[in-house]
Scaffold this active site. Structure first.
Site, mmCIF file in Angstrom:
data_model
loop_
_atom_site.group_PDB
_atom_site.id
_atom_site.type_symbol
_atom_site.label_atom_id
_atom_site.label_comp_id
_atom_site.label_asym_id
_atom_site.label_seq_id
_atom_site.Cartn_x
_atom_site.Cartn_y
_atom_site.Cartn_z
ATOM 1 N N GLY A 155 0.843 -1.201 0.000
ATOM 2 C CA GLY A 155 0.000 0.000 0.000
ATOM 3 C C GLY A 155 0.869 1.238 0.000
ATOM 4 N N CYS A 204 -7.069 13.054 0.040
ATOM 5 C CA CYS A 204 -7.950 14.044 0.681
ATOM 6 C C CYS A 204 -8.241 15.214 -0.262
ATOM 7 C CB CYS A 204 -7.316 14.579 1.963
ATOM 8 S SG CYS A 204 -6.940 13.281 3.137
ATOM 9 N N ARG A 243 -12.380 6.900 -3.948
ATOM 10 C CA ARG A 243 -11.261 6.524 -3.081
ATOM 11 C C ARG A 243 -9.918 6.750 -3.774
ATOM 12 N NH1 ARG A 243 -11.657 6.361 2.009
ATOM 13 N NH2 ARG A 243 -10.001 4.833 2.281
ATOM 14 N N SER A 300 -0.268 -9.728 15.188
ATOM 15 C CA SER A 300 -0.051 -10.953 15.973
ATOM 16 C C SER A 300 1.141 -11.753 15.457
ATOM 17 C CB SER A 300 -1.325 -11.808 15.968
ATOM 18 O OG SER A 300 -1.809 -11.967 14.651
HETATM 19 P P1 NAD Z 1 -18.576 8.330 6.889
HETATM 20 O O1 NAD Z 1 -18.615 7.185 7.817
HETATM 21 O O2 NAD Z 1 -18.007 9.623 7.313
HETATM 22 O O3 NAD Z 1 -20.070 8.639 6.368
HETATM 23 C C1 NAD Z 1 -20.895 7.683 5.766
HETATM 24 C C2 NAD Z 1 -22.313 8.216 5.797
HETATM 25 O O4 NAD Z 1 -23.144 7.395 4.993
HETATM 26 C C3 NAD Z 1 -22.929 8.206 7.191
HETATM 27 O O5 NAD Z 1 -23.517 9.454 7.424
HETATM 28 C C4 NAD Z 1 -23.958 7.095 7.127
HETATM 29 O O6 NAD Z 1 -25.052 7.297 7.992
HETATM 30 C C5 NAD Z 1 -24.370 7.173 5.674
HETATM 31 N N1 NAD Z 1 -24.941 5.939 5.114
HETATM 32 C C6 NAD Z 1 -24.478 4.672 5.274
HETATM 33 N N2 NAD Z 1 -25.242 3.805 4.550
HETATM 34 C C7 NAD Z 1 -26.174 4.546 3.907
HETATM 35 C C8 NAD Z 1 -27.238 4.245 3.003
HETATM 36 N N3 NAD Z 1 -27.475 2.989 2.606
HETATM 37 N N4 NAD Z 1 -28.014 5.249 2.538
HETATM 38 C C9 NAD Z 1 -27.763 6.537 2.928
HETATM 39 N N5 NAD Z 1 -26.780 6.874 3.783
HETATM 40 C C10 NAD Z 1 -25.990 5.898 4.269
HETATM 41 O O7 NAD Z 1 -17.819 7.766 5.596
HETATM 42 P P2 NAD Z 1 -17.315 8.482 4.272
HETATM 43 O O8 NAD Z 1 -17.913 9.832 4.118
HETATM 44 O O9 NAD Z 1 -17.499 7.485 3.199
HETATM 45 O O10 NAD Z 1 -15.785 8.708 4.550
HETATM 46 C C11 NAD Z 1 -14.938 7.571 4.770
HETATM 47 C C12 NAD Z 1 -13.876 7.890 5.808
HETATM 48 O O11 NAD Z 1 -12.964 8.820 5.262
HETATM 49 C C13 NAD Z 1 -14.497 8.512 7.023
HETATM 50 O O12 NAD Z 1 -14.483 7.597 8.072
HETATM 51 C C14 NAD Z 1 -13.673 9.737 7.309
HETATM 52 O O13 NAD Z 1 -13.054 9.633 8.554
HETATM 53 C C15 NAD Z 1 -12.620 9.788 6.232
HETATM 54 N N6 NAD Z 1 -12.607 11.132 5.613
HETATM 55 C C16 NAD Z 1 -12.348 12.230 6.376
HETATM 56 C C17 NAD Z 1 -12.343 13.479 5.795
HETATM 57 C C18 NAD Z 1 -12.033 14.693 6.636
HETATM 58 O O14 NAD Z 1 -11.591 14.519 7.753
HETATM 59 N N7 NAD Z 1 -12.258 15.895 6.121
HETATM 60 C C19 NAD Z 1 -12.644 13.636 4.462
HETATM 61 C C20 NAD Z 1 -12.944 12.512 3.706
HETATM 62 C C21 NAD Z 1 -12.926 11.276 4.307
#
Ligand code: NAD
Length: 559
Positions: free
Chosen positions: A9, A44, A135, A276
């Site tokens: 990775g 990001c 992603r 592990s």
């Molecule tokens: P997330 O966990 O932040 O949000 C996923 C959202 O999708 C949640 O609100 C959830 O309730 C909703 N959801 C899930 N299943 C659903 C469905 N079937 N229908 C409708 N809504 C649904 O995940 P993400 O936005 O995909 O981001 C992934 C990770 O990347 C996160 O955990 C975050 O920490 C990280 N990230 C952080 C930043 C930042 O810090 N600015 C930016 C981008 C990503």
């Protein structure tokens, strides 16, 4: 003989491990295997290229394999995917995706940093080529291509977490009409609902059609367009759909090799990021971490922690003693003109875990009100009422969110208490802050409550007082005309001293002003005159936010 370290990775955790290893060991043979076509790209930054804010795509390629070879003598092999790990032989089976050939590569130490994969909910029709996730650069390119070809020029974003919010903004900037569909009754589940609700208006104001408490039931191709059927019964036409419904650690390789996976679903590691198997390390989104606040196992898929974990794995492999000290989930997200920042645990997460917690709110300007350009800042501080330890904080505003959350993130990590916040000496001049910074104020209010100066009321009690309680509204008459509190007794603060006789002594007074500051003054007066009273920190502003969030919760649960 030099040691061979194989890193699986090549993004945040993996590249940080590889580069750090080189800086510590000039003789090591370091091979980075990445199944995608790029390493070290700014994942990001992807939404900001879609929006056009980062115009030049090349800027997302922070380092190329050639640069990494020249500067760090790294053997970076893109489009090389690890198929399996032979632990007894200390070898990985690698597939060269371009040549279509497989080969075995031995290692002395292996670093697993394959990240996390986007969750694709089992929605009928979600396998359509214009239903995308974000992603990688390739997925970003696919979204941009779909944006260009979208007929109609509309997008549905599913999930209003970090990626969903950033994408909703990006696609609006790219000129599309955006519908944002979120299963929960609030956006950004990492935050508490009365804080997250502040973002709703900002999204709607910028043209986003926000569908909370809604899921996508099915997606059907209708000619050029996609018909997105929602659980509400509505149907939205779109040119593309992006799923941003969370991520899951890529543990298949580790699990198949018999490495232990923790209760959160991430690879189990110790403080030195060792799995592990003593020869194998894991770092980044794939690894389970310890939640700094609760001490429980957790998944915290964020770039900063991933990069630091990679660095620690490298330290340990190079013979240094280094320990990861847990994750607290400090994050910030831009939503048009607003930002929302969080650190530590939310009130709802602590309540769900059954952990003792109390909270205060500080609402006001980000800098001195008399200096032009101040913007509203909403800060919530969550703490342990027993010892005052800081457990979490959230802030929403146009400016100054990052400063307050960063200060509180440091305070939390340092194990500081709300009493410590009273003493913090922070940057101040009128363009930048307030004499009493919101962080100091949060400390004053919380520590004051712990000292017994002014007890805190909960917004739920104010919204629905019990028979032995009375809401006392101490705002001015002009303010009350703007919005009343049903059932409240209204006595403006400046008249309170002369009208104490009107107040009941057999009921507990729940005192409310605009944001909690005058309520605090009222409570000091009332308490000294023998009244039982508590103050609503956050005041009427909080009551309104909470009522909006609560209405959304009940409307979506009944629909
Ligand atoms: P997330 O966990 O932040 O949000 C996923 C959202 O999708 C949640 O609100 C959830 O309730 C909703 N959801 C899930 N299943 C659903 C469905 N079937 N229908 C409708 N809504 C649904 O995940 P993400 O936005 O995909 O981001 C992934 C990770 O990347 C996160 O955990 C975050 O920490 C990280 N990230 C952080 C930043 C930042 O810090 N600015 C930016 C981008 C990503």
């Amino acid at each position: 003989m030099s040691m061979r370290i194989v890193v699986v990775g090549g993004v945040a955790a993996g590249m940080s491990a590889a580069c750090r290893l080189r800086r510590l060991d000039e003789d090591a043979d370091i091979v980075v295997l990445e199944r995608g076509p790029h390493v070290s790209f700014a994942n990001c930054g992807l939404p900001y290229h879609i929006s056009g804010t980062i115009r030049d795509r090349e800027r997302l390629l922070v380092a190329t394999p050639e640069l990494l070879a020249a500067r760090y003598a790294l053997d970076v092999r893109v489009e090389h995917e690890v198929q399996s790990i032979d632990r007894p032989a200390r070898e990985v089976l690698v597939r060269d995706l371009r040549a279509g050939k497989e080969y075995r590569l031995s290692y002395d130490r292996l670093v697993l940093a394959p990240g996390a994969a986007a969750v694709r909910p089992p929605i009928p029709g979600a396998d359509h080529p214009r239903v995308l996730t974000l992603r990688s650069l390739a997925e970003m390119d696919a979204i941009l291509a779909a944006v260009g070809a979208a007929t109609p020029q509309k997008a549905v974003v599913v999930g209003a977490g970090y990626i969903g919010l950033e994408l909703a903004e990006a696609l609006c900037f790219a000129g599309l009409e955006v519908t944002l569909v979120e299963a929960l009754p609030q956006v950004l589940p990492a935050a508490d609902p009365e804080m997250a609700v502040l973002l709703n208006h900002e999204l709607v104001r910028n043209g986003v059609d926000l569908c909370l408490g809604t899921k996508v039931a099915a997606i059907e191709a209708q000619g050029e367009a996609l018909a997105v059927r929602l659980s509400s019964g509505d149907e939205v036409e779109a040119g593309l759909v992006v799923l941003a419904t969370g991520v899951r650690p890529e543990v298949a390789l580790a699990r198949d090799a018999g490495l232990e996976v923790g209760p959160s679903g991430g690879i189990l590691v110790d403080g030195s990021m060792r799995t592990s198997d003593e020869a194998i390390f894991a770092a980044g989104d794939v690894a389970e971490v310890v939640d700094l606040v609760t001490g429980e196992p957790a998944l915290v898929p964020l770039a900063g922690p991933a990069s630091r974990q990679g660095r620690i794995a490298a330290d340990v492999i190079a013979g240094r003693s280094s320990t990861y000290r847990g994750s607290q989930g400090t994050a910030i997200c831009k939503v048009f003109e607003l930002a929302i920042g969080t650190t530590g645990r939310s009130e709802k997460a602590l309540a769900a875990a059954g952990l003792p917690h109390e909270k205060v709110y500080v609402f006001g300007g980000d800098h001195a009100s008399y200096y032009p350009g101040a913007s509203p800042l909403y800060l919530k501080l969550v703490f342990d009422p027993r010892d005052g330890r800081i457990l979490g904080a959230q802030a929403v505003g146009g400016r100054g969110v990052d400063k307050r959350i960063d200060v509180l993130a440091v305070a939390l990590r340092a194990g500081m208490t709300v009493e410590d916040l009273e003493h913090l000496e922070l940057c101040y001049a009128p363009p930048f802050g307030r004499v009493r910074d919101p962080v100091n104020l949060a400390g004053f209010v919380a520590a004051g409550a712990r000292r017994g100066d002014v007890a805190l009321a909960d917004v739920r009690e104010v919204a629905r007082p019990r028979p032995g309680q009375l809401v006392l509204d101490v705002r001015t008459c002009e303010e009350v005309v703007q919005g009343t509190i049903p059932g409240a007794l209204h006595v403006p603060l400046d008249e309170l001293r002369g009208r104490l006789g009107e107040l009941p002594r057999d009921r507990e007074l729940l005192v409310v002003c605009a944001v909690g500051q005058r309520g605090h003054v009222a409570c000091r007066l009332l308490a000294q005159r023998g009244f039982a009273c508590r103050n609503l920190s956050g005041g009427f502003a909080l009551l309104q936010l909470w009522t909006r969030a609560d209405r959304l919760r009940s409307e979506t649960s009944s629909s």
